[in-house]
Design a protein around this motif. Structure first.
Motif, PDB file in Angstrom:
ATOM      1  N   LYS A  47       0.826  -1.206   0.000  1.00 17.21           N
ATOM      2  CA  LYS A  47       0.000   0.000   0.000  1.00 17.21           C
ATOM      3  C   LYS A  47       0.862   1.258   0.000  1.00 17.21           C
ATOM      4  O   LYS A  47       1.809   1.383   0.768  1.00 17.21           O
ATOM      5  CB  LYS A  47      -0.934   0.015   1.205  1.00 17.21           C
ATOM      6  CG  LYS A  47      -1.988  -1.085   1.197  1.00 17.21           C
ATOM      7  CD  LYS A  47      -2.946  -0.927   0.033  1.00 17.21           C
ATOM      8  CE  LYS A  47      -4.023  -1.989   0.034  1.00 17.21           C
ATOM      9  NZ  LYS A  47      -4.906  -1.900  -1.149  1.00 17.21           N
ATOM     10  N   ILE A  48       0.526   2.173  -0.881  1.00 14.25           N
ATOM     11  CA  ILE A  48       1.156   3.488  -0.937  1.00 14.25           C
ATOM     12  C   ILE A  48       0.120   4.490  -0.477  1.00 14.25           C
ATOM     13  O   ILE A  48      -0.960   4.609  -1.073  1.00 14.25           O
ATOM     14  CB  ILE A  48       1.614   3.831  -2.369  1.00 14.25           C
ATOM     15  CG1 ILE A  48       2.604   2.791  -2.896  1.00 14.25           C
ATOM     16  CG2 ILE A  48       2.207   5.234  -2.423  1.00 14.25           C
ATOM     17  CD1 ILE A  48       3.898   2.720  -2.146  1.00 14.25           C
ATOM     18  N   ASN A  49       0.408   5.208   0.596  1.00 13.08           N
ATOM     19  CA  ASN A  49      -0.547   6.159   1.152  1.00 13.08           C
ATOM     20  C   ASN A  49      -0.161   7.582   0.774  1.00 13.08           C
ATOM     21  O   ASN A  49       0.949   8.031   1.084  1.00 13.08           O
ATOM     22  CB  ASN A  49      -0.616   6.026   2.677  1.00 13.08           C
ATOM     23  CG  ASN A  49      -1.166   4.683   3.113  1.00 13.08           C
ATOM     24  OD1 ASN A  49      -2.272   4.312   2.726  1.00 13.08           O
ATOM     25  ND2 ASN A  49      -0.399   3.949   3.908  1.00 13.08           N
ATOM     26  N   LEU A  50      -1.075   8.272   0.101  1.00 11.13           N
ATOM     27  CA  LEU A  50      -0.875   9.665  -0.282  1.00 11.13           C
ATOM     28  C   LEU A  50      -1.927  10.534   0.401  1.00 11.13           C
ATOM     29  O   LEU A  50      -3.047  10.084   0.672  1.00 11.13           O
ATOM     30  CB  LEU A  50      -0.996   9.833  -1.802  1.00 11.13           C
ATOM     31  CG  LEU A  50      -0.054   9.021  -2.688  1.00 11.13           C
ATOM     32  CD1 LEU A  50      -0.386   9.255  -4.160  1.00 11.13           C
ATOM     33  CD2 LEU A  50       1.400   9.380  -2.412  1.00 11.13           C
ATOM     34  N   LYS A  51      -1.551  11.772   0.650  1.00  7.65           N
ATOM     35  CA  LYS A  51      -2.500  12.727   1.231  1.00  7.65           C
ATOM     36  C   LYS A  51      -2.571  13.948   0.318  1.00  7.65           C
ATOM     37  O   LYS A  51      -1.540  14.454  -0.123  1.00  7.65           O
ATOM     38  CB  LYS A  51      -2.083  13.138   2.646  1.00  7.65           C
ATOM     39  CG  LYS A  51      -3.156  13.944   3.379  1.00  7.65           C
ATOM     40  CD  LYS A  51      -2.925  13.982   4.891  1.00  7.65           C
ATOM     41  CE  LYS A  51      -1.758  14.842   5.273  1.00  7.65           C
ATOM     42  NZ  LYS A  51      -1.709  15.118   6.736  1.00  7.65           N
ATOM     43  N   MET A  52      -3.784  14.401   0.056  1.00  7.48           N
ATOM     44  CA  MET A  52      -3.971  15.493  -0.890  1.00  7.48           C
ATOM     45  C   MET A  52      -4.965  16.514  -0.345  1.00  7.48           C
ATOM     46  O   MET A  52      -6.025  16.154   0.176  1.00  7.48           O
ATOM     47  CB  MET A  52      -4.482  14.947  -2.228  1.00  7.48           C
ATOM     48  CG  MET A  52      -4.652  15.997  -3.298  1.00  7.48           C
ATOM     49  SD  MET A  52      -5.065  15.247  -4.901  1.00  7.48           S
ATOM     50  CE  MET A  52      -4.929  16.706  -5.972  1.00  7.48           C
ATOM     51  N   ALA A  53      -4.623  17.786  -0.463  1.00 10.87           N
ATOM     52  CA  ALA A  53      -5.523  18.874  -0.084  1.00 10.87           C
ATOM     53  C   ALA A  53      -6.222  19.401  -1.331  1.00 10.87           C
ATOM     54  O   ALA A  53      -5.568  19.635  -2.355  1.00 10.87           O
ATOM     55  CB  ALA A  53      -4.741  20.003   0.591  1.00 10.87           C
ATOM     56  N   VAL A  76      -2.609   2.078  -4.356  1.00  6.46           N
ATOM     57  CA  VAL A  76      -2.456   3.488  -3.976  1.00  6.46           C
ATOM     58  C   VAL A  76      -3.700   3.965  -3.224  1.00  6.46           C
ATOM     59  O   VAL A  76      -4.804   3.940  -3.768  1.00  6.46           O
ATOM     60  CB  VAL A  76      -2.211   4.386  -5.212  1.00  6.46           C
ATOM     61  CG1 VAL A  76      -2.090   5.844  -4.784  1.00  6.46           C
ATOM     62  CG2 VAL A  76      -0.958   3.935  -5.951  1.00  6.46           C
ATOM     63  N   GLU A  77      -3.499   4.353  -1.982  1.00  7.20           N
ATOM     64  CA  GLU A  77      -4.585   4.896  -1.161  1.00  7.20           C
ATOM     65  C   GLU A  77      -4.401   6.411  -1.049  1.00  7.20           C
ATOM     66  O   GLU A  77      -3.320   6.879  -0.672  1.00  7.20           O
ATOM     67  CB  GLU A  77      -4.567   4.269   0.232  1.00  7.20           C
ATOM     68  CG  GLU A  77      -4.809   2.770   0.258  1.00  7.20           C
ATOM     69  CD  GLU A  77      -6.271   2.424   0.014  1.00  7.20           C
ATOM     70  OE1 GLU A  77      -7.118   3.332   0.154  1.00  7.20           O
ATOM     71  OE2 GLU A  77      -6.552   1.254  -0.315  1.00  7.20           O
ATOM     72  N   ILE A  78      -5.434   7.167  -1.371  1.00  7.92           N
ATOM     73  CA  ILE A  78      -5.345   8.633  -1.295  1.00  7.92           C
ATOM     74  C   ILE A  78      -6.382   9.151  -0.308  1.00  7.92           C
ATOM     75  O   ILE A  78      -7.581   8.853  -0.421  1.00  7.92           O
ATOM     76  CB  ILE A  78      -5.557   9.289  -2.669  1.00  7.92           C
ATOM     77  CG1 ILE A  78      -4.545   8.748  -3.686  1.00  7.92           C
ATOM     78  CG2 ILE A  78      -5.419  10.812  -2.549  1.00  7.92           C
ATOM     79  CD1 ILE A  78      -4.688   9.334  -5.079  1.00  7.92           C
ATOM     80  N   THR A  79      -5.925   9.922   0.639  1.00 10.70           N
ATOM     81  CA  THR A  79      -6.803  10.588   1.599  1.00 10.70           C
ATOM     82  C   THR A  79      -6.931  12.049   1.199  1.00 10.70           C
ATOM     83  O   THR A  79      -5.917  12.731   1.004  1.00 10.70           O
ATOM     84  CB  THR A  79      -6.231  10.506   3.025  1.00 10.70           C
ATOM     85  OG1 THR A  79      -6.078   9.136   3.392  1.00 10.70           O
ATOM     86  CG2 THR A  79      -7.160  11.194   4.021  1.00 10.70           C
ATOM     87  N   PHE A  80      -8.170  12.516   1.060  1.00  9.40           N
ATOM     88  CA  PHE A  80      -8.411  13.906   0.667  1.00  9.40           C
ATOM     89  C   PHE A  80      -8.814  14.730   1.880  1.00  9.40           C
ATOM     90  O   PHE A  80      -9.605  14.288   2.711  1.00  9.40           O
ATOM     91  CB  PHE A  80      -9.508  13.982  -0.402  1.00  9.40           C
ATOM     92  CG  PHE A  80      -9.162  13.283  -1.682  1.00  9.40           C
ATOM     93  CD1 PHE A  80      -8.391  13.910  -2.646  1.00  9.40           C
ATOM     94  CD2 PHE A  80      -9.586  11.981  -1.917  1.00  9.40           C
ATOM     95  CE1 PHE A  80      -8.060  13.264  -3.815  1.00  9.40           C
ATOM     96  CE2 PHE A  80      -9.250  11.323  -3.093  1.00  9.40           C
ATOM     97  CZ  PHE A  80      -8.483  11.968  -4.050  1.00  9.40           C
ATOM     98  N   GLY A  99       5.744  20.110   8.847  1.00  9.22           N
ATOM     99  CA  GLY A  99       6.254  18.791   8.523  1.00  9.22           C
ATOM    100  C   GLY A  99       5.179  17.758   8.273  1.00  9.22           C
ATOM    101  O   GLY A  99       5.448  16.661   7.787  1.00  9.22           O
ATOM    102  N   ASP A 100       3.933  18.080   8.644  1.00 14.38           N
ATOM    103  CA  ASP A 100       2.818  17.153   8.401  1.00 14.38           C
ATOM    104  C   ASP A 100       2.136  17.586   7.114  1.00 14.38           C
ATOM    105  O   ASP A 100       1.008  18.062   7.108  1.00 14.38           O
ATOM    106  CB  ASP A 100       1.841  17.203   9.579  1.00 14.38           C
ATOM    107  CG  ASP A 100       0.694  16.219   9.413  1.00 14.38           C
ATOM    108  OD1 ASP A 100       0.873  15.232   8.668  1.00 14.38           O
ATOM    109  OD2 ASP A 100      -0.368  16.441  10.017  1.00 14.38           O
ATOM    110  N   GLY A 101       2.862  17.429   6.020  1.00 10.45           N
ATOM    111  CA  GLY A 101       2.410  18.013   4.770  1.00 10.45           C
ATOM    112  C   GLY A 101       1.587  17.104   3.901  1.00 10.45           C
ATOM    113  O   GLY A 101       1.125  16.040   4.317  1.00 10.45           O
ATOM    114  N   TYR A 102       1.414  17.532   2.661  1.00  6.95           N
ATOM    115  CA  TYR A 102       0.643  16.807   1.666  1.00  6.95           C
ATOM    116  C   TYR A 102       1.558  16.379   0.522  1.00  6.95           C
ATOM    117  O   TYR A 102       2.529  17.061   0.214  1.00  6.95           O
ATOM    118  CB  TYR A 102      -0.479  17.690   1.122  1.00  6.95           C
ATOM    119  CG  TYR A 102      -1.448  18.132   2.179  1.00  6.95           C
ATOM    120  CD1 TYR A 102      -2.504  17.309   2.559  1.00  6.95           C
ATOM    121  CD2 TYR A 102      -1.299  19.360   2.816  1.00  6.95           C
ATOM    122  CE1 TYR A 102      -3.392  17.700   3.544  1.00  6.95           C
ATOM    123  CE2 TYR A 102      -2.176  19.757   3.801  1.00  6.95           C
ATOM    124  CZ  TYR A 102      -3.229  18.927   4.165  1.00  6.95           C
ATOM    125  OH  TYR A 102      -4.093  19.309   5.146  1.00  6.95           O
TER     126      TYR A 102
END
Length: 437
Positions: A47-53, A76-80, A99-102
């Protein structure tokens, strides 16, 4: 002696086994780039976890895009995440600096370029053979120092939305596709009636500076010009509409927290001037049953001597964090949403996309069963950039200078003439001099 030799051999063998296990049977090790592995090397199941704003209005369509994207990228897991529009940039900048970026974020590039956090995209575009012809001349807008720093997923051209039901009830002709601002003012007065809770406003202008300065931009003027005299007439138009009682006063909008979408969907506003994203909002309102009237669009009014259907355009892009640990996967989603596949999805949802070709145009126009009937106007606009995509223009020139001085005129504490003089003085002193203008 034989016992010592045997013991030494056993210890040596154990050390070799431990060393081999610690290197996972490979010759390379460590935590540096040379020892790291791509998701393909690690296996497609990891699993690849991405975060996007994303902007609030765009969150749902990005989730739809991700549902399609993950069919080919199941690992690929994306959290919006999103924030209220007024706090959006402040919030994501705060998270990035903490540091807790996107991995990815949307917005206007000029608002983020000064952070130094944006990843240049040129190598990714070249390596993937991504087709950029669909962006047209807008492609160069997203370059800084010769490098592509973001790619657009939509461009926000403005249009006049009108409540056909209100016009039918009053027996008044629908707005023309070729109105001057003075003709718009007269029509707004004609469509205004009632008072209190029963009041019908002829028009609605959101309390952003862009809704009053657009008349100047339609003439080709820029907010960082030396001569800002075209903005005088533009500001006067808003004040005239307020004085006529045809639109809600700026002060009332602010005190009540009025918003163009909720205001128009309520059904007591005849005309609403706002960007292309409003199409998707109104379609959602229809689907949810919060609207009970018919509506359509025509081009925004224009100054005398300016070609009809001349609009502001403000491209909105996706940017990638240069510190993301999963740049390959992050760019793949950026490429999907800003390229042809994402554009077709966005267009079918009512968004005017950054990438455009015949397939995307057809997806945008649909089969003719969805409102508005005259959606084609969005594809026919003559576009002027709302402002130059340079660092500080939005934050300094618009959100400080134009906003502050314009508000003083809108609440009656300053004249239009003095407001424009003060804007000119501040732009020259705080901005234009930096670029030698």
């Amino acid at each position: 002696m034989k016992k010592k030799i045997n013991l030494l051999a056993i210890l040596t063998l154990c050390m070799l086994v431990v060393f081999g296990c610690s290197n996972d049977g490979t010759e390379k090790g460590g935590t540096g780039a040379e020892g790291s592995k791509s998701s393909e090397e690690k296996g497609a199941d990891e699993k690849i976890n991405l975060k996007m704003a994303v902007f609030p209005a765009d969150e749902e369509v990005f989730k739809k895009g991700y549902e399609d994207f993950k069919k080919e990228h199941p690992n690929v897991e994306i959290t919006f995440e999103t924030f209220p529009q007024q706090q959006y940039y402040e919030k994501i900048r705060m998270q990035l600096s903490g540091g807790d970026g996107y991995d990815l974020f949307t917005g206007q590039m000029d608002n983020m370029i000064d952070t130094g956090i944006l990843a240049p995209l040129d190598d990714y575009i070249k390596e993937t053979g991504m087709d950029v012809t669909g962006y047209g001349t807008m492609f160069d807008t997203f370059k800084s120092d010769g490098e592509v720093m973001s790619l657009p997923y939509r461009k926000s051209n403005w249009m006049l939305y009108y409540n056909k039901t209100l016009f039918d009830e009053k027996g008044t002709d629908y707005p023309s596709d070729d109105m001057t601002w003075e003709q718009f003012r007269e029509l707004a007065k004609k469509m205004t009636s009632g008072s209190g809770n029963d009041k019908v406003y002829g028009a609605y202008l959101q309390q952003w500076p862009s809704t009053w300065y657009m008349g100047a931009v339609q003439k080709g003027a820029s907010v960082i010009d030396k001569d800002l005299s075209p903005f005088k007439d533009a500001l006067q138009v808003r004040l005239d509409l307020e004085n006529d009682g045809s639109i809600m006063k700026w002060s009332e909008q602010v005190s009540t927290g009025a918003h163009y979408n909720a205001a128009f969907q309520k059904g007591n506003i005849a005309m609403n001037i706002i960007g292309d994203w409003h199409v998707a909002q109104l379609r959602q309102g229809e689907a949810e049953g919060t609207m009970n009237f018919d509506w359509d669009v025509v081009p925004i009014p224009h100054p005398e001597g300016v070609e009809k259907n001349t609009s502001l355009a403000l491209p909105v892009s996706i940017m990638m964090n240069k510190n993301t640990k999963h740049s390959k996967e992050a760019f793949e989603f950026l490429q999907y949403m800003t390229g042809k596949k994402g554009a077709e999805l966005l267009a079918s949802e009512g968004y005017l996309t950054g990438f455009m070709d015949e397939d995307v145009k057809n997806a945008y126009l649909g089969d003719g069963t969805q409102q508005p009937e005259n959606l084609h106007y969005f594809l026919e606009t003559k576009e002027y950039p709302e402002y130059p995509m340079l660092p500080g223009v939005k934050n300094i020139v618009i959100e400080q200078i134009f906003k502050q001085e314009g508000e003083l005129a809108l609440i009656g504490q300053n004249s239009v003439d003095d407001a424009i003089k003060e804007i000119t003085k501040r732009v020259e002193g705080e901005w234009a001099s930096k670029y030698g203008n």
